[in-house]
Scaffold this motif. Structure first.
Motif: not given
Length: 247
Positions: A67-91
């Protein structure tokens, strides 16, 4: 081209540039500075894709009946930015403090004497020199130079803010190229914050934020434009004279 002609050419170019800028500023009298339209950073003039050394690609391994998703860092779907067009907050956190104090001193003196003796000196004394002058001291040159220089730097900078950036490129090794721009207009002054660089997906926190200190090749710009910024700048004529005048 002679120096005088260069100065005249530079002065004319500066005058034409100043005239265009003055016309733009006159058209904005009584109006707020316009905000920049939202656009794809890849379409801006001068944009170039980032190219950096990449490691040898490693094939992905899949486990059957997992059940492990290939390339994910957690069991459930990762909501962090990883694709072109995704948004990430820079502190953005900048705390810079530097203090330098340098001084230098240089001095030089030189004395040279030129004379002639023997038969040549006698001939010069008899034929060429006045009666009160001898060829043993035809010329004497003295020179001296002194230089003292000192300089000091006492700087302290601090900036803490956040800005949302867009993933514009995913490098072959998985690193993300991000770029973000933020504009805030208060009365007749626009403040701009620009952030760009290369980020590792592993450095993005679970809340989809990343510290600016963890961004490689970081480019962070904070400035403004408007009435206050225009007043703080020297006039174009003064700037041109500071560049072309040799003294």
């Amino acid at each position: 081209m002679k120096t005088g002609a260069k100065i005249v050419t530079l002065t004319l170019i500066a005058a034409m540039t100043a005239g265009c800028t003055a016309a733009d500023r006159l058209s904005q009298v009584g109006k707020e500075p316009p905000l920049t339209a939202i656009q794809d950073p890849r379409t801006t003039p001068g944009y170039r894709p980032v190219q950096m050394p990449m490691p040898t690609p490693e094939p992905e391994h899949y486990n059957a009946n997992s059940l492990w998703r290939s390339g994910n860092r957690a069991f459930f779907q990762d909501q962090r930015a990883k694709r072109v067009g995704d948004i990430v907050t820079v502190v953005v956190t900048i705390e810079d403090e530097a203090e330098f104090d340098n001084s230098s001193q240089h001095s030089r003196s030189d004395t040279s004497n030129v004379g002639a003796g023997g038969a040549l000196g006698t001939a010069i004394d008899t034929l060429a020199l006045p009666a009160s002058t001898t060829s043993s001291a035809l010329a004497s040159v003295d020179s001296s130079a002194n230089f003292n220089g000192s300089g000091s730097i006492d700087r302290k900078e601090e900036l803490k803010t956040t800005v949302a950036a867009v993933v514009t490129q995913v490098l072959p090794n998985g690193n993300l190229v991000i770029e973000g721009r933020q504009e805030v207009r208060v009365n007749y002054e626009v403040r701009e914050l620009i952030v760009a660089g290369v980020a590792r997906p592993q450095d993005i926190q679970s809340n989809n934020t990343i510290d600016s200190k963890k961004i490689a090749e970081a480019r962070i710009g904070y400035g403004g434009r408007g009435q206050i910024s225009a007043v703080q700048q020297p006039r174009y004529g003064s700037q041109v004279l500071d560049i072309v005048l040799p003294f």
